[in-house]
Scaffold this active site. Structure first.
Site, PDB file in Angstrom:
ATOM      1  N   CYS A   1       0.788  -1.245   0.000  1.00 44.61           N
ATOM      2  CA  CYS A   1       0.000   0.000   0.000  1.00 44.61           C
ATOM      3  C   CYS A   1       0.820   1.295   0.000  1.00 44.61           C
ATOM      4  O   CYS A   1       0.233   2.373  -0.049  1.00 44.61           O
ATOM      5  CB  CYS A   1      -0.993   0.056   1.172  1.00 44.61           C
ATOM      6  N   ASP A   2       2.139   1.210   0.057  1.00 43.71           N
ATOM      7  CA  ASP A   2       2.922   2.455   0.085  1.00 43.71           C
ATOM      8  C   ASP A   2       4.290   2.271  -0.576  1.00 43.71           C
ATOM      9  O   ASP A   2       5.325   2.628  -0.016  1.00 43.71           O
ATOM     10  CB  ASP A   2       3.090   2.949   1.520  1.00 43.71           C
ATOM     11  N   ILE A   3       4.270   1.712  -1.782  1.00 47.68           N
ATOM     12  CA  ILE A   3       5.509   1.544  -2.531  1.00 47.68           C
ATOM     13  C   ILE A   3       5.940   2.891  -3.107  1.00 47.68           C
ATOM     14  O   ILE A   3       5.197   3.541  -3.833  1.00 47.68           O
ATOM     15  CB  ILE A   3       5.329   0.511  -3.666  1.00 47.68           C
TER      16      ILE A   3
ATOM     17  N   THR B   1       0.914   7.279  -0.538  1.00 48.69           N
ATOM     18  CA  THR B   1       1.558   8.566  -0.744  1.00 48.69           C
ATOM     19  C   THR B   1       1.160   9.142  -2.094  1.00 48.69           C
ATOM     20  O   THR B   1       1.158   8.425  -3.101  1.00 48.69           O
ATOM     21  CB  THR B   1       3.096   8.427  -0.679  1.00 48.69           C
TER      22      THR B   1
END
Length: 287
Positions: free
Chosen positions: A46-48, A86
């Site tokens: 969910c936040d690569i 992000t």
């Protein structure tokens, strides 16, 4: 990690050599493939983003920061959750009130892959050439025009292996398909990057439809001129999840302010904000 994060190289005067960037991309792809398919409980990160890719002493990439990750139940492939991640790396489905799957990581990886190819951030408002402000937009232009070499012309090593650069660009364009069902799995993406399977010609229907609208406007089929900046704002809407372009009226609604800096930290909920990151105690649904 001794070499910090991948983001540190974007800010450096000289990033890793082309071959090393390719290996980093493959490292991240294999790591995500493991999380999505090979763990006992599958994980959506969910936040690569570059800040969450650590580099060890040998510049081997390691995926880090699982604070926003979702752990799936057995036989579960999708989950319903609040927006997490992000800006700049968020898949469109986060903003469409629909269940999310591992394909959100695929989208984020696609943005990361284009950044790795060109060794710069996706959004660069200070670019002197307008067409290069949004990197994924420029990458598609170069691919479509057969000028992929332009993306890496300052990198002698990458330029010497333009066939592999072209394969990586095509793979990235598949990763950032607006429809998540069109995006390959990370396992298949890994095989594409390694050259084990052929990469088919990517579709880019969403961007093409907007460009068609743009040309119609220039031909007088829609009242009022539309600038290239408005086309870029559409790409930003998909990439950053803020604002929409209304083709029927030609207006840009709540569009991203190109003067705003991209935040380095995950998006958190705040009063008066449409962004939120929910905790692990929220209820998941398995459609």
């Amino acid at each position: 990690m001794s070499n910090g994060t991948l983001a540190d190289f974007y800010l450096a005067l000289q990033g890793p050599a082309g071959t090393r960037r390719i290996e980093i991309a493959c490292d991240v792809a294999r790591g995500l493939s493991y999380l999505h398919d090979d763990c006992t409980r599958h994980i959506i990160h969910c936040d690569i983003k570059p800040q969450n890719i650590l580099l060890d002493g040998f510049l081997t990439a390691k995926i880090s920061d699982f604070g926003l990750a979702k752990l799936l139940m057995a036989n579960q492939t999708r989950t319903t959750t609040g927006v997490r991640g992000t800006r700049g790396y968020l898949a469109p489905e986060w903003f469409r009130n629909m269940p999310i799957s591992s394909k959100v990581d695929v989208y984020s990886f696609g943005i990361l892959l284009v950044e790795l190819i060109c060794c710069r951030k996706n959004y660069k408002p200070e670019s002197k050439i307008e067409a290069q402000i949004v990197l994924v937009d420029w990458a598609y232009d170069c691919y479509h025009d057969g000028s992929v070499l332009t993306l890496v012309e300052s990198d002698e090593e990458a330029s010497s292996d333009i066939k592999r650069v072209g394969r990586f660009v095509m793979t990235a364009l598949w990763c950032i398909q607006e429809d998540p069902s069109l995006r390959p799995t990370m396992k298949k993406i890994t095989r594409m990057l390694e050259g084990v399977v052929e990469v088919p010609v990517p579709q880019f229907q969403a961007l093409l439809s907007v460009r068609s609208w743009y040309h119609q406007a220039q031909d007088g089929q829609r009242e009022g001129p539309i600038s290239k900046s408005e086309i870029s704002l559409y790409v930003l809407e998909v990439a950053y999840g803020k604002g929409t372009i209304d083709p029927s009226g030609g207006s840009v609604i709540d569009a991203v302010d190109p003067n705003l800096e991209e935040p380095e930290s995950p998006v958190h909920s705040a009063e008066g904000s449409n962004w939120s990151v929910k905790g692990d105690d929220e209820e998941d649904e398995d459609p």
